[in-house]
Design a protein around this motif. Structure first.
Motif, PDB file in Angstrom:
ATOM      1  N   ASN A 109       0.820  -1.214   0.000  1.00  0.00           N
ATOM      2  CA  ASN A 109       0.000   0.000   0.000  1.00  0.00           C
ATOM      3  C   ASN A 109       0.857   1.269   0.000  1.00  0.00           C
ATOM      4  O   ASN A 109       0.475   2.277  -0.595  1.00  0.00           O
ATOM      5  CB  ASN A 109      -0.955  -0.005   1.202  1.00  0.00           C
ATOM      6  N   ALA A 112       1.505   1.945  -3.491  1.00  0.00           N
ATOM      7  CA  ALA A 112       0.304   2.468  -4.166  1.00  0.00           C
ATOM      8  C   ALA A 112       0.096   3.947  -3.816  1.00  0.00           C
ATOM      9  O   ALA A 112      -0.279   4.755  -4.677  1.00  0.00           O
ATOM     10  CB  ALA A 112      -0.913   1.642  -3.757  1.00  0.00           C
ATOM     11  N   LEU A 187      -8.673   4.885  -2.077  1.00  0.00           N
ATOM     12  CA  LEU A 187      -7.997   3.649  -1.645  1.00  0.00           C
ATOM     13  C   LEU A 187      -8.939   2.911  -0.708  1.00  0.00           C
ATOM     14  O   LEU A 187      -9.194   3.376   0.413  1.00  0.00           O
ATOM     15  CB  LEU A 187      -6.676   4.006  -0.936  1.00  0.00           C
ATOM     16  N   ILE A 220      -7.685   2.637  -6.220  1.00  0.00           N
ATOM     17  CA  ILE A 220      -6.776   1.600  -5.714  1.00  0.00           C
ATOM     18  C   ILE A 220      -7.585   0.634  -4.856  1.00  0.00           C
ATOM     19  O   ILE A 220      -8.225   1.048  -3.880  1.00  0.00           O
ATOM     20  CB  ILE A 220      -5.663   2.216  -4.830  1.00  0.00           C
ATOM     21  N   VAL A 246      -5.079   0.320  -9.745  1.00  0.00           N
ATOM     22  CA  VAL A 246      -3.981  -0.285  -8.985  1.00  0.00           C
ATOM     23  C   VAL A 246      -4.604  -1.297  -8.039  1.00  0.00           C
ATOM     24  O   VAL A 246      -5.674  -1.039  -7.478  1.00  0.00           O
ATOM     25  CB  VAL A 246      -3.229   0.787  -8.152  1.00  0.00           C
ATOM     26  N   THR A 248      -3.487  -3.987  -4.690  1.00  0.00           N
ATOM     27  CA  THR A 248      -2.410  -4.459  -3.826  1.00  0.00           C
ATOM     28  C   THR A 248      -2.763  -5.847  -3.303  1.00  0.00           C
ATOM     29  O   THR A 248      -3.910  -6.152  -3.015  1.00  0.00           O
ATOM     30  CB  THR A 248      -2.145  -3.482  -2.664  1.00  0.00           C
ATOM     31  N   CYS A 262       2.285  -4.612  -5.536  1.00  0.00           N
ATOM     32  CA  CYS A 262       1.448  -3.510  -5.976  1.00  0.00           C
ATOM     33  C   CYS A 262       1.381  -3.649  -7.492  1.00  0.00           C
ATOM     34  O   CYS A 262       2.408  -3.561  -8.172  1.00  0.00           O
ATOM     35  CB  CYS A 262       2.089  -2.179  -5.553  1.00  0.00           C
ATOM     36  N   THR A 264      -0.269  -2.583 -11.203  1.00  0.00           N
ATOM     37  CA  THR A 264      -0.946  -1.460 -11.857  1.00  0.00           C
ATOM     38  C   THR A 264      -1.611  -1.884 -13.161  1.00  0.00           C
ATOM     39  O   THR A 264      -1.238  -2.893 -13.760  1.00  0.00           O
ATOM     40  CB  THR A 264       0.058  -0.348 -12.233  1.00  0.00           C
TER      41      THR A 264
END
Ligand code: PLP
Length: 396
Positions: A109, A112, A187, A220, A246, A248, A262, A264
């Motif tokens: 994270n 990210a 996120l 994310i 993104v 994780t 991570c 993408t």
């Protein structure tokens, strides 16, 4: 050392960051753990969503043995094949962009967050903000901690990193209001794990995606607990109407060895450049070889179908048990909401005594995260033990 000596020495030599249950585990195989006295436990927590293909899966053990005997570390100054193969496998099975490896979830994270902030600076945002849901859990290093609202309130650990805010879970309107031109990212966990297994609704997920698109921000998804097959698809987002920029991962990726990633999509793939980020151990040959073996096992339609079927069987068995108020989650990620007055921590301790491992992320919830390889008989046994335990509490 016997348990009482371990407890004495832990008290003396280890920082007091954990409250442990009074049992020492010495061996594991599949969904079974054995303590130092030879007693057997059915593990319906899998090291908190880590040992997803079961303890000591022979393919993972073999991959680790083979790689450990050949090369354990060369540093990120050089090429090693397992890391590159794993990145190709991870990218190909998800967002199609680039991967940065880490040693844990919180570090995945951190990567990210760095990507999001740099991506926002490129758009000319001077003070980028990151929006999460209340009760999200993203980790304990300072970036991820700032995105973990409940823990970030602790002033004794302050000051926190600025630029983080939270809106109530599934409040699509609040989310839309919170995201503007200065937002670097939303996120969020697709299913909140540490909070007690609460899924993001499709409506809120769509609101997040649309708000990010309108603002030029990144979406994310933290799939550290919910990803890697746990919900019955390789990634939890596959069962939502959105695709993140993104994602994780960590926990189950190494089946017990420390690795995070991570990953993408194309939009975020080129944000980080040489010097922006790094880690000495991350993506080393042994953990990468382990993760490749795990992905081979988990990214398999038959296993994922079994997760959905065993998940449905677990749900069906738990439904209607005395003391069960509601069931939440997807696949083999289940939160069992208990009726008022039943203390989940006490039930957890009682179940440990009966030989079943679960945990209580909040006072009225049991969390079940069995290995994805669990069989019907083990599901039935867990249901029957939970039923017996709850009956004794419901009638107290
Ligand atoms: N994100 C989520 C959703 C988690 O559940 C966790 C750990 O529980 C983390 C991040 C942090 O992972 P780690 O403990 O490997 O740093």
């Amino acid at each position: 050392m016997i348990l009482s000596e371990l407890q004495e020495n832990e008290e003396r030599y280890l920082m007091r960051t954990y409250r442990r249950a009074p049992v020492e585990f010495v061996r594991g195989e599949g969904a079974i753990l054995w303590d130092a006295e030879g007693r057997e436990y059915l593990d319906f927590l899998a090291g908190i969503s880590v040992c997803s293909v079961g303890h000591c899966h022979p393919d993972v053990v073999e991959a680790v043995r083979e790689q450990a005997g050949r090369l354990m570390h060369a540093s990120n100054l050089f090429y090693t094949e397992p890391m590159v193969r794993l990145a190709e496998r991870l990218s190909g099975s998800s967002l199609g962009g680039r991967v940065f490896f880490s040693n844990s979830g919180t570090e995945a994270n951190e990567c990210a967050i760095k990507i999001a902030r740099k991506h926002a600076h490129r758009r000319g945002v001077a003070e980028p903000r990151i929006v999460s849901f209340e009760r999200d859990f993203h980790g304990r290093t300072y970036g991820a901690l700032a995105a973990t609202p409940k823990l970030a309130e602790d002033e004794a650990l302050g000051p926190m990193l600025p630029g983080f805010e939270a809106v109530p879970l599934n409040d699509a309107e609040a989310l839309r209001d919170a995201v503007d031109e200065s937002t670097a990212a939303v996120l969020i966990e697709p299913i909140q794990g540490e909070a007690g297994i609460y899924a993001v609704t499709d409506e809120a997920m769509l609101a997040a995606r649309e708000a990010c698109d309108a603002a030029g921000a990144l979406l994310i998804l933290d799939e550290i607990q919910a990803g890697m097959g746990r919900t019955g698809s390789l990634w939890a987002y596959e069962q939502t109407p959105v695709r993140p920029d993104v994602l994780t991962s960590a926990k189950a990726l190494g089946d017990g060895l420390p690795i995070g990633a991570c990953v993408t999509g194309p939009e975020a793939a080129s944000v980080l450049e040489p010097g922006d980020h790094g880690s000495t151990f991350a993506g080393g040959p042994v953990v990468s070889a382990a993760a490749l073996a795990v992905l081979e096992l988990v990214d398999d339609p038959a296993l994922l179908r079994s997760v959905r079927e065993r998940g449905a069987a677990l749900r069906a068995g738990l439904e209607g048990l005395a003391g069960v108020r509601e069931l939440r989650g997807r696949g083999l990620m289940l939160g069992v909401g208990l009726e008022e007055g039943i203390d989940a921590a006490a039930v957890t301790a009682d179940l440990l005594g009966r030989g079943l491992i679960v945990n209580a992320p909040e006072p009225e919830t049991l969390r079940l995260l069995p290995p994805l390889t669990v069989d019907d008989a083990q599901v039935e046994r867990a249901v029957s033990l939970i039923g017996e335990s709850l009956l004794s509490y419901a009638t107290r």
